[in-house]
Structure formats: C-alpha cells, structure tokens
Design a protein around this motif. Sequence first.
Motif, PDB file in Angstrom:
ATOM      1  N   MET A   1       0.883  -1.184  -0.245  1.00 24.58           N
ATOM      2  CA  MET A   1      -0.164   0.030   0.095  1.00 24.58           C
ATOM      3  C   MET A   1       0.848   1.296  -0.156  1.00 24.58           C
ATOM      4  O   MET A   1       1.733   1.386   0.744  1.00 24.58           O
ATOM      5  CB  MET A   1      -0.960  -0.100   1.310  1.00 24.58           C
ATOM      6  N   THR A   2       0.594   1.948  -0.722  1.00 26.00           N
ATOM      7  CA  THR A   2       1.186   3.343  -0.794  1.00 26.00           C
ATOM      8  C   THR A   2       1.128   4.399   0.614  1.00 26.00           C
ATOM      9  O   THR A   2      -0.046   4.146   0.989  1.00 26.00           O
ATOM     10  CB  THR A   2       1.249   4.313  -2.102  1.00 26.00           C
ATOM     11  N   ALA A   3       1.943   5.201   0.607  1.00 22.94           N
ATOM     12  CA  ALA A   3       1.494   5.925   1.647  1.00 22.94           C
ATOM     13  C   ALA A   3       0.430   6.991   1.483  1.00 22.94           C
ATOM     14  O   ALA A   3      -0.457   7.281   2.350  1.00 22.94           O
ATOM     15  CB  ALA A   3       2.987   6.973   2.041  1.00 22.94           C
ATOM     16  N   THR A   4       0.310   7.446   0.304  1.00 21.52           N
ATOM     17  CA  THR A   4      -0.898   8.169  -0.298  1.00 21.52           C
ATOM     18  C   THR A   4      -2.192   7.224   0.267  1.00 21.52           C
ATOM     19  O   THR A   4      -3.156   7.585   0.753  1.00 21.52           O
ATOM     20  CB  THR A   4      -0.908   8.379  -1.674  1.00 21.52           C
ATOM     21  N   GLU A   5      -2.276   5.886  -0.250  1.00 17.27           N
ATOM     22  CA  GLU A   5      -3.264   5.226  -0.123  1.00 17.27           C
ATOM     23  C   GLU A   5      -3.644   4.894   1.277  1.00 17.27           C
ATOM     24  O   GLU A   5      -4.778   5.025   1.778  1.00 17.27           O
ATOM     25  CB  GLU A   5      -3.162   3.716  -0.605  1.00 17.27           C
ATOM     26  N   GLU A  21      -3.760  -8.594  10.097  1.00 17.09           N
ATOM     27  CA  GLU A  21      -2.813  -8.258   8.880  1.00 17.09           C
ATOM     28  C   GLU A  21      -1.720  -7.126   9.207  1.00 17.09           C
ATOM     29  O   GLU A  21      -1.600  -6.534   9.960  1.00 17.09           O
ATOM     30  CB  GLU A  21      -3.556  -7.643   7.838  1.00 17.09           C
ATOM     31  N   THR A  22      -0.275  -7.806   8.612  1.00 18.97           N
ATOM     32  CA  THR A  22       0.597  -6.628   8.719  1.00 18.97           C
ATOM     33  C   THR A  22       0.730  -6.096   7.285  1.00 18.97           C
ATOM     34  O   THR A  22       0.718  -6.681   6.149  1.00 18.97           O
ATOM     35  CB  THR A  22       1.996  -7.823   8.965  1.00 18.97           C
ATOM     36  N   VAL A  23       0.525  -4.548   7.212  1.00 13.82           N
ATOM     37  CA  VAL A  23       0.670  -4.034   6.098  1.00 13.82           C
ATOM     38  C   VAL A  23       1.913  -3.219   6.004  1.00 13.82           C
ATOM     39  O   VAL A  23       2.432  -2.651   6.517  1.00 13.82           O
ATOM     40  CB  VAL A  23      -0.598  -3.060   5.988  1.00 13.82           C
ATOM     41  N   ALA A  24       2.501  -3.439   4.459  1.00 16.63           N
ATOM     42  CA  ALA A  24       3.765  -2.785   3.978  1.00 16.63           C
ATOM     43  C   ALA A  24       3.457  -1.371   3.605  1.00 16.63           C
ATOM     44  O   ALA A  24       2.415  -1.268   2.490  1.00 16.63           O
ATOM     45  CB  ALA A  24       4.540  -3.595   3.194  1.00 16.63           C
ATOM     46  N   ILE A  25       4.129  -0.434   3.990  1.00 20.81           N
ATOM     47  CA  ILE A  25       3.753   0.925   3.212  1.00 20.81           C
ATOM     48  C   ILE A  25       4.724   1.346   2.267  1.00 20.81           C
ATOM     49  O   ILE A  25       5.995   1.358   2.693  1.00 20.81           O
ATOM     50  CB  ILE A  25       3.624   2.031   4.330  1.00 20.81           C
ATOM     51  N   THR A  26       4.593   1.789   1.415  1.00 24.04           N
ATOM     52  CA  THR A  26       5.480   1.894   0.315  1.00 24.04           C
ATOM     53  C   THR A  26       5.597   3.452  -0.074  1.00 24.04           C
ATOM     54  O   THR A  26       4.650   4.112  -0.096  1.00 24.04           O
ATOM     55  CB  THR A  26       5.348   1.225  -0.875  1.00 24.04           C
ATOM     56  N   ARG A  30       9.349   1.666  -2.981  1.00 27.97           N
ATOM     57  CA  ARG A  30      10.258   1.161  -1.945  1.00 27.97           C
ATOM     58  C   ARG A  30       9.457   0.964  -0.489  1.00 27.97           C
ATOM     59  O   ARG A  30       8.777   2.061  -0.111  1.00 27.97           O
ATOM     60  CB  ARG A  30      11.308   2.347  -1.656  1.00 27.97           C
ATOM     61  N   PRO A  31       9.515   0.008  -0.097  1.00 29.84           N
ATOM     62  CA  PRO A  31       8.930  -0.060   1.210  1.00 29.84           C
ATOM     63  C   PRO A  31       9.685   0.708   2.355  1.00 29.84           C
ATOM     64  O   PRO A  31      10.876   0.600   2.330  1.00 29.84           O
ATOM     65  CB  PRO A  31       9.127  -1.783   1.794  1.00 29.84           C
ATOM     66  N   VAL A  32       9.001   1.607   3.111  1.00 31.13           N
ATOM     67  CA  VAL A  32       9.414   2.424   4.312  1.00 31.13           C
ATOM     68  C   VAL A  32       9.037   1.778   5.526  1.00 31.13           C
ATOM     69  O   VAL A  32       9.479   2.215   6.407  1.00 31.13           O
ATOM     70  CB  VAL A  32       9.097   3.793   3.611  1.00 31.13           C
ATOM     71  N   ALA A  33       7.633   1.120   5.594  1.00 29.05           N
ATOM     72  CA  ALA A  33       7.232   0.775   7.072  1.00 29.05           C
ATOM     73  C   ALA A  33       6.448  -0.472   6.874  1.00 29.05           C
ATOM     74  O   ALA A  33       5.896  -0.769   5.780  1.00 29.05           O
ATOM     75  CB  ALA A  33       6.546   1.938   7.325  1.00 29.05           C
ATOM     76  N   GLU A  34       6.234  -1.182   7.800  1.00 25.92           N
ATOM     77  CA  GLU A  34       5.328  -2.406   8.020  1.00 25.92           C
ATOM     78  C   GLU A  34       4.413  -1.874   9.387  1.00 25.92           C
ATOM     79  O   GLU A  34       4.951  -1.670  10.457  1.00 25.92           O
ATOM     80  CB  GLU A  34       5.987  -3.546   8.295  1.00 25.92           C
ATOM     81  N   ILE A  35       3.417  -1.827   9.117  1.00 25.78           N
ATOM     82  CA  ILE A  35       2.380  -1.718  10.455  1.00 25.78           C
ATOM     83  C   ILE A  35       1.454  -3.167  10.781  1.00 25.78           C
ATOM     84  O   ILE A  35       1.198  -3.805  10.007  1.00 25.78           O
ATOM     85  CB  ILE A  35       1.315  -0.538  10.061  1.00 25.78           C
ATOM     86  N   SER A  36       1.709  -3.387  11.893  1.00 20.68           N
ATOM     87  CA  SER A  36       1.074  -4.693  12.368  1.00 20.68           C
ATOM     88  C   SER A  36       0.495  -4.745  13.627  1.00 20.68           C
ATOM     89  O   SER A  36       0.390  -3.657  14.196  1.00 20.68           O
ATOM     90  CB  SER A  36       2.547  -5.797  12.642  1.00 20.68           C
ATOM     91  N   PRO A  37      -0.317  -5.580  14.063  1.00 24.63           N
ATOM     92  CA  PRO A  37      -0.985  -5.326  15.067  1.00 24.63           C
ATOM     93  C   PRO A  37      -0.431  -5.125  16.582  1.00 24.63           C
ATOM     94  O   PRO A  37       0.738  -5.975  16.548  1.00 24.63           O
ATOM     95  CB  PRO A  37      -1.911  -6.836  15.377  1.00 24.63           C
ATOM     96  N   ALA A  38      -0.696  -4.508  17.328  1.00 32.45           N
ATOM     97  CA  ALA A  38      -0.156  -4.272  18.621  1.00 32.45           C
ATOM     98  C   ALA A  38      -0.165  -5.533  19.691  1.00 32.45           C
ATOM     99  O   ALA A  38      -0.951  -6.203  19.556  1.00 32.45           O
ATOM    100  CB  ALA A  38      -0.827  -2.935  19.315  1.00 32.45           C
ATOM    101  N   HIS A  39       0.887  -5.692  20.278  1.00 35.70           N
ATOM    102  CA  HIS A  39       0.852  -6.765  20.972  1.00 35.70           C
ATOM    103  C   HIS A  39       0.048  -6.516  22.242  1.00 35.70           C
ATOM    104  O   HIS A  39       0.548  -5.230  22.896  1.00 35.70           O
ATOM    105  CB  HIS A  39       2.300  -7.206  21.503  1.00 35.70           C
TER     106      HIS A  39
END
Length: 82
Positions: A1-5, A21-26, A30-39
């Motif tokens: 998923m792009t940063a804009t999206e 789900e863990t979502v990669a932000i591009t 280029r991948p710049v971050a992965e956001i995943s569920p909090a522990h």
Amino acid sequence: MTATEASRNFSELLDAIERGETVAITRGRRPVAEISPAHHRTGADLRAALAEIPPPDDRFAEDVADALNAVTDEGSDPWADG
C-alpha cells in the motif's frame, strides 16, 4: 500500500491491521514501513519480565532516600562528601 493510499484509507488500514494483517507501506515503490497489530500486554507479561531482574539489594532504599534528599534539601551540595 502506498503512503498516499494509507493516508486516504486510514480507517480501512486500521481495520485490516485489527484483523491481524501486517501492511507494508511504500513510497516510490520502496517499502518504508510495516504496520502490524499491537501486542497486548498483560500482568502475566510484566511478572515474567520482572522475574528475570534480580531484586534490589539491601542498600537500595538508602540510595533512593539519599537521592531524594540530594534534590530536595535547599542549599545542600549533592556532590559533597558527608
């Protein structure tokens, strides 16, 4: 998923993450971050973490009291011996 999206669809992004789900932000493909569920932490997690730390020694309470006195006594020099 792009940063804009991600920005435009933030609520949906959070819904996906909440589902596990863990979502990669591009950015620029280029991948710049992965956001995943909090522990979710529990008291048992804290107890387990603290179990690995040795208990304070006998001098701990005196050290805390000395530190408090050093910062609360007006005009005292915390670096002076005594």
